[in-house]
Scaffold this active site. Structure first.
Site, mmCIF file in Angstrom:
data_model
loop_
_atom_site.group_PDB
_atom_site.id
_atom_site.type_symbol
_atom_site.label_atom_id
_atom_site.label_comp_id
_atom_site.label_asym_id
_atom_site.label_seq_id
_atom_site.Cartn_x
_atom_site.Cartn_y
_atom_site.Cartn_z
ATOM 1 N N MET A 158 56.808 31.459 61.778
ATOM 2 C CA MET A 158 56.256 31.908 60.500
ATOM 3 C C MET A 158 54.916 31.226 60.218
ATOM 4 S SD MET A 158 58.725 33.942 59.804
ATOM 5 C CE MET A 158 58.713 34.407 58.094
ATOM 6 N N HIS B 244 51.489 26.907 58.797
ATOM 7 C CA HIS B 244 52.756 27.550 58.457
ATOM 8 C C HIS B 244 52.645 28.230 57.093
ATOM 9 C CE1 HIS B 244 57.068 28.198 57.943
ATOM 10 N NE2 HIS B 244 57.126 28.076 59.254
ATOM 11 N N HIS B 245 53.219 29.418 56.993
ATOM 12 C CA HIS B 245 53.112 30.224 55.783
ATOM 13 C C HIS B 245 53.784 29.541 54.591
ATOM 14 C CE1 HIS B 245 52.380 33.683 53.371
ATOM 15 N NE2 HIS B 245 52.256 34.535 54.357
ATOM 16 N N ALA B 246 54.701 28.628 54.841
ATOM 17 C CA ALA B 246 55.349 27.929 53.730
ATOM 18 C C ALA B 246 54.397 26.952 53.051
ATOM 19 C CB ALA B 246 56.592 27.182 54.226
ATOM 20 N N ASN C 157 53.135 30.302 47.776
ATOM 21 C CA ASN C 157 53.111 31.749 47.930
ATOM 22 C C ASN C 157 53.347 32.408 46.579
ATOM 23 O OD1 ASN C 157 53.203 32.423 51.067
ATOM 24 N ND2 ASN C 157 54.408 30.590 50.730
#
Length: 474
Positions: free
Chosen positions: A30, A148-150, A329
Site C-alpha cells: 500500500m 506508505h499511503h497510511a 487520508n
C-alpha cells in the site's frame, strides 16, 4: 536488564489510515510514489548528486511526518497502532543514489522504477524512500519517491514535495523536503463568552444536521439497494447511469496479483484536453476517464478479453478544504461507468458523462463527513476480494481505480534543475491489478499507469492507446 523505552504516540491513525495498513500484504503493497525527471541548467554542476549525498549525511535531521514510524511495526493492523518519532533516524537508509547505464533512456528508467516500486517498505523505520537516479541522456536525472499511503495521501505527498522545490532556477540551496520544519501554528486566542455562545449549537443547527444525516442515510440506502440488485441482475439496477459496487464485470484486471509491477507514463497538453472536453460537453475528469476507457477497450479487444458489460472505475474524491495542510487520508469516492461496451468514441464519452453526473448528484448537499461515509460504503465490498482465493472468482466491486490529483501550477526547480514532469505511481490491489493516476503540472497532464507484471501484459500499450483515444475524440 535494560528497560525498554516507552514511546509516546505522536500522531493517531484515523480509520482510513488504519485500513491502508490492514491491507498490506506480501503482494499488495500500500505505497504510493512519484517519478520526477529533471533537466539541467546551462551551468549544471556534474557533481551535484555526489555533493548532495554528502550534504544529506551532514543534515540527518528529519521533521514530521518524515520522522514518524509505526509504534507496532510487527502488527500493522493493531488497534493500538500509532505513529511515534524515530529517535534513531538513519538518513542514509532513506536517501539512495542509483544510476542507469549512460546514456539511459525513458524505457530503462521505467524498468528501474517498476522494480523499485515492487519492493516493500521497512515498517521498523519511517515508511518512505527517495532514489536519485542519474545517467539519463543530456545530463538529466530523476527522483523516484515512495511513501506508505497510511502516512500521507496523494494530495499531501504532492503538496509537501512541491513545497520543498523552488520556483526560481537561481535558487541553488533548496533544502531536502524531509529537513524542512513544519510551519509553526499561531496560538489560538482565548475564547470569550460571546465566542462560546456563538459556537453553542442552536435548535435550528441541530435540525439541519439531522436532516443532512437523514439525507446521507437515504443515499447510502439507495446505493446499497443498487449494489444488491446490480450484483445479481445488473440489467435491473435502479438507475442505469448510476453505478454501484458489484456491478462491474469479471475481467483480466481483477485476478490474483503478484508482487512485481509494470509502470508506464503518458503526457498530454492541458489546453488540448480542456478544449476536447468542452467540445463534447464534459469536464476534464470526464475526458480522463474517456481516454482510459478507449485505451482499455482497445487493449482488451486485442487480448480477446473485453467483457460484454462496461468496465467501472472507482474515483477518489478529495474532501479537504483548500487551506488544509494535509497529513493522513481524507477522501471520499464515487463509481462511474467507462462504457467500454460502446464502440463509438463519442457515444462512449456521452455515456461516461451521464454516469459521472449521476454519481456526483449523490454527493450534493452532503458534508465532508457525509461524503467520507458514503465513500466508505462504496469501498466496503472491496474487502471481499482480499479474502484468500476470492480474487477472480467473485464479481469485483469495480474494475480499477482512476485518480486525478491537482499538482503544481508553476514550473519548479531543484538546485537549478527544471522539473520536467510529475508521474504518479499508485497501488494495484489484490483482485485489482491496474491503477491509473493523473497529476497536473503547469500546462501538462501526466498519466501514471501501474499494474501487476504477471497479470497485465503489454501495459505500455495502454499509454500509447490513451493518446490514440484523444485523437479519436479530437
Amino acid at each position: 536488564m535494560r528497560a525498554t523505552k516507552r514511546q509516546t504516540v505522536a500522531k493517531r491513525l484515523n480509520p482510513l489510515d488504519w485500513t491502508f495498513l490492514a491491507g498490506e500484504s506480501g503482494d499488495t503493497m500500500m505505497q504510493v510514489g512519484a517519478l520526477m525527471p529533471f533537466s539541467p541548467p546551462p551551468d549544471a554542476d556534474p557533481s551535484l548528486l555526489r555533493d548532495l549525498m554528502d550534504e544529506v549525511r551532514e543534515t540527518a535531521r528529519a521533521y514530521a511526518p518524515w520522522n514518524l514510524k509505526l509504534k507496532h511495526p510487527n502488527w500493522l493492523a493493531s488497534p493500538l497502532q500509532g505513529w511515534v518519532e524515530d529517535d534513531d533516524f538513519d538518513v542514509e537508509y532513506h536517501i539512495r543514489r542509483s544510476a542507469l547505464p549512460s546514456p539511459g533512456d525513458e524505457r530503462e528508467l521505467g524498468i528501474l522504477v517498476s522494480r523499485l516500486h515492487s519492493h516493500r517498505l521497512d515498517f521498523h523505520r519511517p515508511p518512505w524512500e527517495v532514489h536519485f537516479i542519474e545517467g539519463l541522456e543530456g545530463g538529466r536525472f530523476a527522483i523516484y519517491f515512495k511513501v506508505h499511503h497510511a502516512l500521507v495521501d496523494g494530495y499531501t505527498g504532492i503538496r509537501l514535495l512541491s513545497n520543498s522545490l523552488s520556483t526560481s532556477r537561481k535558487d541553488r540551496e533548496t533544502p531536502m523536503f524531509f529537513s524542512i520544519p513544519p510551519k509553526p501554528r499561531e496560538p489560538r486566542a482565548p475564547k470569550s463568552d460571546d465566542d462560546k455562545a456563538a459556537k453553542t449549537p442552536t435548535l435550528e443547527a441541530l435540525l439541519a444536521l439531522a436532516r443532512e444525516q437523514i439525507g446521507t442515510s437515504r443515499t447510502i440506502t439507495k446505493v446499497v439497494s443498487q449494489t444488491v440488485m446490480g450484483a445479481w441482475k445488473p440489467e435491473k439496477a435502479l438507475d442505469p447511469a448510476l453505478k454501484a459496487p458489484m456491478q462491474a464485470p469479471k475481467s483480466i484486471l481483477n485476478q490474483k496479483i503478484g508482487r512485481n509491477r509494470r509502470f508506464a507514463t503518458q503526457q498530454f497538453p492541458l489546453e488540448t484536453l480542456k478544449a476536447v472536453a468542452k467540445q463534447h460537453g464534459g469536464t476534464l475528469n470526464d475526458l480522463v476517464l474517456a481516454l482510459c476507457a478507449g485505451a482499455l477497450r482497445r487493449l482488451l479487444l486485442e487480448l480477446g478479453s473485453l467483457p460484454k458489460e462496461p468496465l467501472t472505475a472507482m474515483l477518489p474524491v478529495n474532501v479537504r478544504p483548500k487551506d488544509d495542510p494535509g497529513g493522513g487520508n481524507a477522501v471520499g469516492a464515487i463509481i462511474a461507468s467507462l462504457a467500454t461496451d460502446i464502440a463509438d468514441p463519442q457515444a462512449r464519452f456521452a455515456a461516461i458523462i451521464a454516469s459521472t453526473n449521476a454519481a456526483k448528484a449523490q454527493l450534493q448537499g452532503m458534508t465532508r463527513n457525509g461524503i467520507m461515509q458514503y465513500g466508505a460504503v462504496l469501498m466496503a465490498p472491496l474487502l471481499l476480494s482480499q479474502v484468500p482465493g476470492a480474487a477472480g472468482r467473485l464479481r469485483p466491486a469495480f474494475n480499477l481505480v482512476i485518480s486525478n490529483v491537482p499538482g503544481p501550477s508553476k514550473p519548479l526547480y531543484f538546485r537549478g534543475f527544471l522539473l520536467d514532469a510529475y508521474y504518479p505511481l499508485s497501488i494495484p490491489l489484490a483482485g485489482y491489478g491496474l491503477n491509473i493516476t493523473v497529476v497536473s503540472y503547469v500546462d501538462q497532464l501526466n498519466f501514471g499507469f501501474i499494474g501487476c507484471r504477471d497479470g497485465l501484459p503489454h501495459l505500455q500499450r495502454l499509454a500509447v492507446y490513451a493518446k490514440a483515444a484523444l485523437e479519436d475524440l479530437a
